[in-house]
Write an enzyme that holds these catalytic residues in place. Structure first.
Site, PDB file in Angstrom:
ATOM      1  N   LYS A 175      34.436 -51.213 -83.043  1.00 14.44           N
ATOM      2  CA  LYS A 175      34.448 -51.792 -81.698  1.00 14.44           C
ATOM      3  C   LYS A 175      33.363 -51.160 -80.834  1.00 14.44           C
ATOM      4  CE  LYS A 175      38.668 -50.414 -81.502  1.00 14.44           C
ATOM      5  NZ  LYS A 175      40.067 -50.074 -81.158  1.00 14.44           N
ATOM      6  N   THR A 206      41.188 -50.586 -68.423  1.00 19.39           N
ATOM      7  CA  THR A 206      41.080 -50.906 -69.858  1.00 19.39           C
ATOM      8  C   THR A 206      42.078 -50.098 -70.675  1.00 19.39           C
ATOM      9  OG1 THR A 206      39.339 -49.251 -70.039  1.00 19.39           O
ATOM     10  CG2 THR A 206      38.618 -51.540 -69.767  1.00 19.39           C
ATOM     11  N   GLY A 208      44.763 -49.420 -73.081  1.00 15.54           N
ATOM     12  CA  GLY A 208      45.443 -50.184 -74.132  1.00 15.54           C
ATOM     13  C   GLY A 208      44.632 -51.306 -74.754  1.00 15.54           C
ATOM     14  N   THR A 209      43.339 -51.346 -74.501  1.00 15.32           N
ATOM     15  CA  THR A 209      42.525 -52.433 -75.084  1.00 15.32           C
ATOM     16  C   THR A 209      42.602 -52.449 -76.614  1.00 15.32           C
ATOM     17  OG1 THR A 209      40.625 -50.948 -74.904  1.00 15.32           O
ATOM     18  CG2 THR A 209      40.770 -52.701 -73.271  1.00 15.32           C
ATOM     19  N   GLY A 210      42.465 -51.258 -77.208  1.00 19.39           N
ATOM     20  CA  GLY A 210      42.434 -51.181 -78.678  1.00 19.39           C
ATOM     21  C   GLY A 210      43.760 -51.602 -79.286  1.00 19.39           C
ATOM     22  N   CYS A 211      44.856 -51.194 -78.660  1.00 15.38           N
ATOM     23  CA  CYS A 211      46.188 -51.549 -79.177  1.00 15.38           C
ATOM     24  C   CYS A 211      46.365 -53.062 -79.155  1.00 15.38           C
ATOM     25  CB  CYS A 211      47.289 -50.923 -78.305  1.00 15.38           C
ATOM     26  SG  CYS A 211      47.156 -49.141 -78.125  1.00 15.38           S
TER      27      CYS A 211
END
Ligand code: ATP
Ligand code: HMH
Length: 271
Positions: A175, A206, A208-211
């Site tokens: 990412k 942002t 928690g974007t990855g979760c």
């Protein structure tokens, strides 16, 4: 209509933006029945992580068996798995299944708090990644997995390829949230590269974007989508969730899981 289900194995976020809570909200938005196994309970919010308590290995196993032996999921993801013992347990449970498995190799929270013991990195590399359908590291996580610095798109491509060809994942998305310029992610599926690009929104909300991104990928795999379709859906979803992110709390606010329903409205740039 056949009901599809997805399982997240991860830590919690009582403020609702990351971890198990974010995953379940994302599963729901993608119309997949969501289930969870909690590894660690985390006292955290938009300002950072205050405290972590790990659940015992036998109790994590009991949760896993309770779900798996009753409602076997159509796809599974792991997020925060803090210790070697937890990783060994999960590897043992997943090694003989054919259920699509997404790894979000959560190591450090945005606030800088470590969410994985350092000595566990070797275990995620050796035991979990070879079982995975897709691994979704951010740049710092990818650097720790592959052992070189990632500064350019070419570095990200190389890292994605190493995660597949040398570490044994079926596919990897590195990412680009932490790089400069457009938010550009690189998917490598063992044959081809796919680039997933969006404008970079000037927001610090942002959390928690990855979760959320990896949860959407999991939900789409549960529905039988290809890896490429699932990752493209994840990118589209997270882009809207960041575009319409929520000014909640006193720190980095959460992404907006119903952002995709707000198409055409002005975003909240410049907050
Ligand atoms: N400001 C931004 N604008 C648009 N897209 C972004 C922005 N920041 C991150 N993204 C995208 O969000 C997705 C998640 O990437 P990111 O690198 O932020 O994950 P992460 O660091 O693992 O998140 P977290 O640890 O908070 O869960 C990627 O698709 C990335 O390109
Ligand atoms: C439980 C949990 N998982 C992942 C992250 C990464 O954002 C977080 N902050 N908390």
């Amino acid at each position: 209509m056949t009901i599809k289900s997805a399982l997240t194995i991860a830590g919690t976020d009582p403020s609702g933006g990351a971890g198990i809570q974010a995953d379940l909200k994302a599963f729901q938005e993608r119309e997949v029945y969501g289930m969870s196994v909690i590894t660690s309970v985390v006292a955290q919010n938009t300002l950072g992580v205050q405290q972590v308590e790990h659940l015992s290995i036998p109790f994590i196993e009991q949760q896993f068996d309770a779900v798996w032996n009753d409602i076997k999921p159509d796809a599974v993801k792991t997020g925060m798995i803090a210790t070697i013992e937890m990783m060994e347990l999960i590897a043992g449970k997943l090694e003989n299944t054919d259920v699509p498995y997404v790894i979000d190799p959560v190591m450090v929270a945005k606030s800088g708090h470590s969410l994985m013991e350092e000595k566990s990195r070797e275990v995620i590399r050796n035991m979990l990644i070879p079982l995975s359908t897709v691994v979704t590291p951010n740049v710092p996580e990818a650097e720790l997995l592959v052992g070189f610095t990632i500064k350019t798109l070419e570095d990200a491509e190389k890292a994605a390829k190493v995660i597949v060809k040398e570490l044994g994942a079926k596919a990897a998305v590195v990412k680009g949230g932490h790089l400069e310029g457009e938010a550009k992610d690189v998917l490598y599926d063992g044959n081809d590269y796919t680039y997933l690009t969006s404008e970079r929104f000037p927001t610090h909300h942002t959390h928690g974007t990855g979760c959320t991104f990896s949860a959407v990928i999991t939900a789409e795999l549960a529905k039988g989508k290809t890896i490429k379709q699932a990752v493209e859906a994840g990118k589209k979803f997270i882009t809207d969730a960041i575009k319409y992110s929520l000014k909640l709390g006193n720190g980095n606010g959460p992404t907006n899981h119903w952002g995709h329903r707000l198409q055409g409205l002005p975003n909240q740039e410049g907050k």
